[in-house]
Design a protein around this motif. Sequence first.
Motif, PDB file in Angstrom:
ATOM      1  N   GLY A  92      30.824  42.433  40.711  1.00 25.80           N
ATOM      2  CA  GLY A  92      29.907  42.574  39.580  1.00 25.80           C
ATOM      3  C   GLY A  92      29.728  41.326  38.757  1.00 25.80           C
ATOM      4  N   GLY A  93      30.104  40.146  39.309  1.00 31.34           N
ATOM      5  CA  GLY A  93      30.073  38.909  38.531  1.00 31.34           C
ATOM      6  C   GLY A  93      28.763  38.152  38.544  1.00 31.34           C
ATOM      7  N   TYR A  94      27.947  38.341  39.571  1.00 26.63           N
ATOM      8  CA  TYR A  94      26.675  37.619  39.612  1.00 26.63           C
ATOM      9  C   TYR A  94      25.677  38.331  40.503  1.00 26.63           C
ATOM     10  N   VAL A  95      24.399  38.028  40.294  1.00 22.23           N
ATOM     11  CA  VAL A  95      23.326  38.413  41.209  1.00 22.23           C
ATOM     12  C   VAL A  95      22.455  37.177  41.396  1.00 22.23           C
ATOM     13  N   VAL A  96      22.087  36.904  42.646  1.00 25.11           N
ATOM     14  CA  VAL A  96      21.236  35.758  42.992  1.00 25.11           C
ATOM     15  C   VAL A  96      19.931  36.312  43.551  1.00 25.11           C
ATOM     16  N   LEU A  97      18.810  35.886  42.983  1.00 25.30           N
ATOM     17  CA  LEU A  97      17.489  36.350  43.423  1.00 25.30           C
ATOM     18  C   LEU A  97      16.667  35.166  43.927  1.00 25.30           C
ATOM     19  N   PHE A  98      16.283  35.216  45.202  1.00 23.33           N
ATOM     20  CA  PHE A  98      15.400  34.212  45.791  1.00 23.33           C
ATOM     21  C   PHE A  98      13.978  34.771  45.740  1.00 23.33           C
ATOM     22  N   GLU A 104       5.615  29.375  43.049  1.00 22.23           N
ATOM     23  CA  GLU A 104       6.635  28.337  43.186  1.00 22.23           C
ATOM     24  C   GLU A 104       7.984  28.956  43.530  1.00 22.23           C
ATOM     25  N   LEU A 105       8.724  28.296  44.412  1.00 22.61           N
ATOM     26  CA  LEU A 105       9.998  28.811  44.889  1.00 22.61           C
ATOM     27  C   LEU A 105      11.077  28.666  43.824  1.00 22.61           C
ATOM     28  N   PHE A 106      11.804  29.778  43.549  1.00 30.12           N
ATOM     29  CA  PHE A 106      12.883  29.798  42.552  1.00 30.12           C
ATOM     30  C   PHE A 106      14.133  30.444  43.148  1.00 30.12           C
ATOM     31  N   THR A 107      15.302  29.978  42.672  1.00 34.79           N
ATOM     32  CA  THR A 107      16.569  30.677  42.874  1.00 34.79           C
ATOM     33  C   THR A 107      17.098  31.030  41.494  1.00 34.79           C
ATOM     34  N   LEU A 108      17.076  32.318  41.159  1.00 36.51           N
ATOM     35  CA  LEU A 108      17.518  32.787  39.846  1.00 36.51           C
ATOM     36  C   LEU A 108      18.933  33.350  39.977  1.00 36.51           C
ATOM     37  N   VAL A 109      19.829  32.903  39.093  1.00 37.17           N
ATOM     38  CA  VAL A 109      21.230  33.299  39.172  1.00 37.17           C
ATOM     39  C   VAL A 109      21.697  33.783  37.802  1.00 37.17           C
ATOM     40  N   ASN A 110      22.110  35.041  37.734  1.00 40.65           N
ATOM     41  CA  ASN A 110      22.629  35.622  36.493  1.00 40.65           C
ATOM     42  C   ASN A 110      24.131  35.826  36.644  1.00 40.65           C
ATOM     43  N   VAL A 111      24.915  35.330  35.673  1.00 41.98           N
ATOM     44  CA  VAL A 111      26.377  35.284  35.799  1.00 41.98           C
ATOM     45  C   VAL A 111      27.050  35.971  34.611  1.00 41.98           C
ATOM     46  N   TYR A 112      28.068  36.780  34.911  1.00 46.54           N
ATOM     47  CA  TYR A 112      29.010  37.223  33.884  1.00 46.54           C
ATOM     48  C   TYR A 112      30.389  36.772  34.333  1.00 46.54           C
ATOM     49  N   ASN A 113      30.921  35.756  33.688  1.00 50.32           N
ATOM     50  CA  ASN A 113      32.176  35.123  34.097  1.00 50.32           C
ATOM     51  C   ASN A 113      33.349  35.826  33.415  1.00 50.32           C
ATOM     52  N   GLN A 125      29.596  29.012  43.717  1.00 53.15           N
ATOM     53  CA  GLN A 125      29.345  27.574  43.903  1.00 53.15           C
ATOM     54  C   GLN A 125      29.133  27.245  45.383  1.00 53.15           C
ATOM     55  N   GLU A 126      30.023  27.729  46.241  1.00 51.06           N
ATOM     56  CA  GLU A 126      29.920  27.446  47.672  1.00 51.06           C
ATOM     57  C   GLU A 126      28.652  28.052  48.255  1.00 51.06           C
ATOM     58  N   TYR A 127      28.293  29.241  47.785  1.00 51.92           N
ATOM     59  CA  TYR A 127      27.089  29.909  48.280  1.00 51.92           C
ATOM     60  C   TYR A 127      25.826  29.151  47.869  1.00 51.92           C
ATOM     61  N   LEU A 128      25.742  28.765  46.592  1.00 53.44           N
ATOM     62  CA  LEU A 128      24.539  28.088  46.102  1.00 53.44           C
ATOM     63  C   LEU A 128      24.371  26.703  46.695  1.00 53.44           C
ATOM     64  N   ARG A 129      25.462  26.022  46.993  1.00 57.55           N
ATOM     65  CA  ARG A 129      25.358  24.687  47.581  1.00 57.55           C
ATOM     66  C   ARG A 129      24.623  24.726  48.916  1.00 57.55           C
ATOM     67  N   GLU A 130      24.749  25.845  49.621  1.00 54.66           N
ATOM     68  CA  GLU A 130      24.080  25.984  50.915  1.00 54.66           C
ATOM     69  C   GLU A 130      22.739  26.701  50.800  1.00 54.66           C
ATOM     70  N   ALA A 131      22.674  27.711  49.927  1.00 56.46           N
ATOM     71  CA  ALA A 131      21.547  28.636  49.968  1.00 56.46           C
ATOM     72  C   ALA A 131      20.458  28.386  48.926  1.00 56.46           C
ATOM     73  N   ALA A 132      20.780  27.730  47.803  1.00 55.23           N
ATOM     74  CA  ALA A 132      19.802  27.575  46.722  1.00 55.23           C
ATOM     75  C   ALA A 132      18.596  26.755  47.188  1.00 55.23           C
ATOM     76  N   GLU A 133      17.410  27.238  46.820  1.00 57.33           N
ATOM     77  CA  GLU A 133      16.164  26.546  47.167  1.00 57.33           C
ATOM     78  C   GLU A 133      15.240  26.537  45.960  1.00 57.33           C
ATOM     79  N   GLY A 134      14.348  25.543  45.924  1.00 62.58           N
ATOM     80  CA  GLY A 134      13.371  25.474  44.852  1.00 62.58           C
ATOM     81  C   GLY A 134      14.011  25.156  43.517  1.00 62.58           C
ATOM     82  N   VAL A 135      13.478  25.753  42.459  1.00 59.31           N
ATOM     83  CA  VAL A 135      13.992  25.536  41.103  1.00 59.31           C
ATOM     84  C   VAL A 135      15.181  26.467  40.882  1.00 59.31           C
TER      85      VAL A 135
END
Length: 550
Positions: A92-98, A104-113, A125-135
């Motif tokens: 339940g710590g984050y959701v990533v929306l491509f 325009e291409l966006f990667t939106l990331v909402n975090v509760y740390n 961090q490891e996931y976004l380094r590979e998967a993040a695209e666009g803004v």
Amino acid sequence: MESSKEQTLCFVSWNICGQKTPNIDQYSKELKAEIFFLQETRIGPESDMPLEKPKGWQSFFTVYDSKSKGVAILIKDGVPFQYISHDEDYSGGYVVLFCRLHGELFTLVNVYNHKDDKEMLYRLQEYLREAAEGVLVVGGDFNTVLDLSCDRTSKANTVHHTPQWGPFKKFTASLNLMDTWAYFHPTVKAFTYYQKDSYSRIDMFLLCEDNLERIKHVKIQEAKRTEDQIKSGKKETVQDHLLLLMCLKVKEVPNVASQLQKFHEPDRRAGKINGAEILSVIKSLTDSGHKGPNGKSVQTYKNSCCQFTEILKTCFNSFIKSYQLPPDFKASSSTSDGRKHFNVDYLIFTMVLAKRLNVLLEAFSEERSQKNTCDLCYCVKFAEKPKKIKWTFLKNSLLYLLEKCNKSKVEEKQSAEKTQNESQKKKKGKQKTSKKSKNINTLLKGLIPMETEERNMLEDIIPKASDDFRELQEGCPLTRSILGLVLKYLELRINEKYEKYTAHVCHSRQVVVIYENSSPDLKCLCEESGIELICFQLGNLQTCENPVHD
């Protein structure tokens, strides 16, 4: 060719502290906000909250627990929006929306740390380094500040960074992310979180450095007071977190409307396999040159790891939901030394399951240190590499370990609560499972039996050797994890059955070490497991009395 037009998108980040009906429409109208990042949504598998299907919005949310954590991204209807895919953290710590916004291409990331989840930012961090695209837009409640002088104030003589600060700094540095408020207001001291005499700015929007020029403005907005608060005369805000607003310039791509898609029905199960887990496994695989029965090699997956991550995530969660595997999914080929080679899909799936089983094992490894009270040391080990195991024994072992883990975490929590005063204890109410134990239960739900007769994936993924035996395949990632859990079970059973013994597992040697002047009788455990065990003293190897052979 038609030129692109500049548009503005307004984002809001807001920790709603479990509110069931936050004033999203009101704030959207007042702030002209079209995208909301909400934290502490507290959506559980059985809950039914308006945030799941809010009228006039598309919602992408995590399913974890109705009493803690949870995040959601809300996109207002009417925004030119094209869904690509999304990924949820199992805790339940984050959701990533491509997606595409105005084309325009966006990667939106909402975090509760959350303070108890020390690994979440590393996974992300490891996931976004590979998967993040666009803004890349990262927002949320990070439960730490970047600078103690500028972002926090307190009446205490000394202030310290929270434990979340180190992982957060590494997270921002690895992705080249910058704090948008600090960039836009370098000389202004403001706060988003109020708690008694301590104020801090722990809610943030982060952008990559080369996108900072897109910022139109960033501001902090006080939440409205409810009617009850107005009547009571309290001057405090509606809750401890304020809203953070960020407006970005977006370059509109023409003819986007024709590409718009409706999002599918959300999967309400907690603990789903996510992209970060799969991507981490793909990156860890080494290409031995062997191809699986389907002809695909590891390198094929490495070359297109992000695309395979999304495909496999959908497939794996479908397997767990239906408890059905494709007919050839478990197919393998054998080499001359008896080692098996599997399809890469199967390897990845079983490695993800093995990592989750290891979380249960690690929960015990933190419990205590060992004291050597005897001169003699005995070791219990497998007589040879086990090739099969009784399913009833494995199932009962897992149930036993899970029960022990939950019990120990509850006791650990109760021990910590003894330092609190009686009034605080009364507010705690009845006994609850700790957050750490909750994480483990969520991770393993559907994968191992939580109850005696419950259907589970582990029973389907391990091949049958005979009626009550499951095959332990050499080369399958699950085999070592299963044997590690069996050893832990043996340790606990020996400690429980023979009170005078002190036993612990040495996982690097795959043995149970026992400090006692006499060796234990292992016949009962051999019969239960269907695995031959031997007990030996240093320099004196001997087979246990009446060893069981299958």
